[in-house]
Design a protein around this motif. Structure first.
Motif, short mmCIF file in Angstrom:
data_model
loop_
_atom_site.label_atom_id
_atom_site.label_comp_id
_atom_site.label_asym_id
_atom_site.label_seq_id
_atom_site.Cartn_x
_atom_site.Cartn_y
_atom_site.Cartn_z
N GLU A 32 0.83 -1.20 0.00
CA GLU A 32 0.00 0.00 0.00
C GLU A 32 0.86 1.26 0.00
O GLU A 32 0.52 2.27 -0.62
N PHE A 33 2.00 1.21 0.70
CA PHE A 33 2.90 2.36 0.69
C PHE A 33 3.53 2.52 -0.69
O PHE A 33 3.67 3.64 -1.19
N THR A 34 3.87 1.40 -1.32
CA THR A 34 4.41 1.45 -2.68
C THR A 34 3.40 2.08 -3.63
O THR A 34 3.76 2.93 -4.47
N ALA A 35 2.14 1.70 -3.52
CA ALA A 35 1.10 2.26 -4.38
C ALA A 35 0.94 3.76 -4.12
O ALA A 35 0.74 4.54 -5.07
N LEU A 36 1.05 4.18 -2.86
CA LEU A 36 0.94 5.59 -2.53
C LEU A 36 2.10 6.39 -3.12
O LEU A 36 1.91 7.51 -3.60
N GLU A 37 3.30 5.81 -3.07
CA GLU A 37 4.45 6.47 -3.69
C GLU A 37 4.21 6.71 -5.18
O GLU A 37 4.52 7.78 -5.72
N HIS A 38 3.66 5.70 -5.86
CA HIS A 38 3.40 5.86 -7.30
C HIS A 38 2.35 6.94 -7.55
O HIS A 38 2.50 7.76 -8.46
N GLU A 39 1.31 6.94 -6.73
CA GLU A 39 0.23 7.90 -6.93
C GLU A 39 0.65 9.33 -6.62
O GLU A 39 0.36 10.26 -7.39
N LYS A 40 1.38 9.52 -5.53
CA LYS A 40 1.66 10.86 -5.04
C LYS A 40 3.04 11.38 -5.43
O LYS A 40 3.21 12.59 -5.65
N MET A 41 4.03 10.49 -5.45
CA MET A 41 5.39 10.95 -5.66
C MET A 41 5.86 10.77 -7.09
O MET A 41 6.25 11.73 -7.76
N TRP A 42 5.85 9.53 -7.61
CA TRP A 42 6.40 9.29 -8.94
C TRP A 42 5.63 10.03 -10.03
O TRP A 42 6.21 10.39 -11.06
N ARG A 43 4.37 10.28 -9.85
CA ARG A 43 3.60 11.04 -10.85
C ARG A 43 3.82 12.54 -10.75
O ARG A 43 3.37 13.28 -11.62
#
Length: 460
Positions: A32-43
């Protein structure tokens, strides 16, 4: 420990928190933290998608992927680079895979043959009158651009519709990188491998020199002898004590070895100082084949037949020799200033995942990113680069795909030593007893700064 406060901190799981002196382990293991990183940070973060070396010719392209995002990076002409969302507006087909060249500078969808020029303008829609009741214009199907910026030979992209200005993002390390002549670095080799660890675990292994005595004992023998000896009651001088660490705004950072480094000619054995410096540098040649090259060691050994002036040193003569040889070859070099020379053998970290390790007219680079959405896997890339003389033939950057981080035929000693630790860290982070990890106040300050910047993105 005091918790970092942010607008969204109350939404965080306890296992995701950044603390005053470390972080909770769930940041490395929780999907879930990995998914949050993709949604909020990597984008939303500027990130290095490619080097210009990968697309030197008109029509060349390369694809950069992070999570669900895919960027098609194209050379339009000698001066122009474009980055597009990698999809056909007809049915979503990815227009590029890997690297290649668009023949005649035409991008053609392999599914139904829709066509664009490399500037992104739609040229052809088969049976165009069948779409939107005959009202679909070619301009409606132009490729969608991604914000991008060319800097220091890198092509940075940002998937956000409204990214922060690149100049603001890069400002803390801009001058450092420009002074090191990174824009002139060209490939020697480039390797990529999937490593069994979270991308942050792999990245953080290179944000400090604190690990060198234990991980690379051949590079710091006195410290290693002490660590693996029987008496640990006394004090011991380790080389990393002289390292200087700085954490910058926007998550960036750097460290450098200071004045007491082999690169500067420092040795504890002045009677054989030339051999000591050459032998130390040669460990990096044999163990990495990047940053330090054979010709650099040969230059140091050549001093054995020369008298070192009383007002000079081996380090100074090494620098003079490097710049004299480069001038003859027409080879670009870093700015000849003490503050720049001090950075040789150190590292500049460009948030979120680019590491630049310069030495003279050479540079080793790392780029580390998530492998899809798997928190236990990352894509790990190593670049060996240097500047070339004006008449030299410069190779195109072509990645070599590796499949075994323990194979001495694929990786030399130093990366194998690092790869030996990285999966073990990931394994330990998953154990039920590992709730949080500690960062050293000074030697690991860049790590804490890195996590604090991640949290700034996650609070958006």
């Amino acid at each position: 420990m005091k918790e970092v406060q942010s607008e969204s901190s109350q939404e965080f799981k306890d296992s995701w928190l950044t603390l005053d002196h470390g972080v909770r382990s769930g940041r490395y293991t929780d999907p879930e933290f990995t998914a949050l990183e993709h949604e909020k940070m990597w984008r939303n973060a500027w990130q290095s998608a490619a080097r210009l070396d990968e697309i030197p010719n008109v029509g060349d392209y390369t694809v950069y992927e992070i999570g669900h995002e895919s960027a098609l990076v194209v050379r339009v002409d000698d001066e122009t680079i474009k980055a597009y969302h990698n999809f056909c507006p007809h049915r979503g087909t990815a227009l590029g895979e890997g690297t290649g060249n668009f023949e005649k500078s035409r991008i053609i969808c392999p599914f139904h043959g829709w066509r664009w020029d490399t500037a992104g303008s739609c040229q052809f829609i088969m049976e165009q009158n069948q779409f939107r009741d005959g009202q679909l214009a070619k301009s409606d199907a132009n490729l969608k651009e991604i914000h991008h910026q060319v800097f220091a030979g890198f092509i940075f992209v940002n998937f956000s519709r409204t990214p922060e200005p690149f100049e603001v993002f890069i400002a803390p390390v801009k001058q450092l990188i420009e002074d090191l002549a990174i824009e002139h670095m060209r490939p020697i080799w480039w390797k990529r491998v999937v490593a069994p660890a979270n991308w942050k675990v792999a990245l953080e292994a290179f944000l400090e020199g604190y690990h060198v005595p234990a991980t690379h004992p051949q590079l710091e023998k006195p410290g290693a002898d002490f660590l693996y000896g029987d008496d640990v009651s006394g004090s011991q001088h380790f080389a990393h004590h002289d390292h200087l660490y700085e954490a910058f705004d926007n998550g960036h950072g750097r460290f450098l070895g200071g004045e007491k480094t082999p690169m500067a000619g420092h040795t504890t054995n002045p009677e054989s100082a030339i051999d000591a410096m050459a032998d130390r540098l040669n460990l990096l040649v044999e163990g990495m084949d990047a940053m330090i090259l054979k010709e650099d060691v040969a230059l140091v050994r050549s001093f054995k037949d020369k008298e070192i002036p009383e007002d000079s040193s081996i380090g100074k003569e090494y620098v003079k020799g490097l710049y004299a040889n480069a001038a003859v070859e027409g080879r670009p070099m870093p700015k000849l200033e003490k503050s720049v020379l001090d950075q040789w053998g150190g590292e500049v970290f460009v948030y979120p995942n680019l590491l630049i390790l310069p030495q003279a007219g050479n540079c080793m680079m790392y780029r580390i990113r998530p492998n899809g959405f798997d928190p236990d896997s990352c894509i790990f890339e190593i670049y060996s680069t240097k500047t070339y003389g004006e008449n030299a033939e410069v190779p195109k950057a072509v990645v070599k795909e590796m499949d075994d981080v323990t194979d001495p035929e694929q990786f030399l000693q130093i990366p194998r030593q690092d790869f030996g630790n990285i999966p073990r860290m990931q394994k330990g982070l998953h154990t039920s007893g590992c709730k949080q990890i500690w960062f050293a106040n000074y030697y690991e300050k860049i790590l804490l700064n890195f996590h604090q910047q991640i949290d700034r993105y996650l609070s958006l």
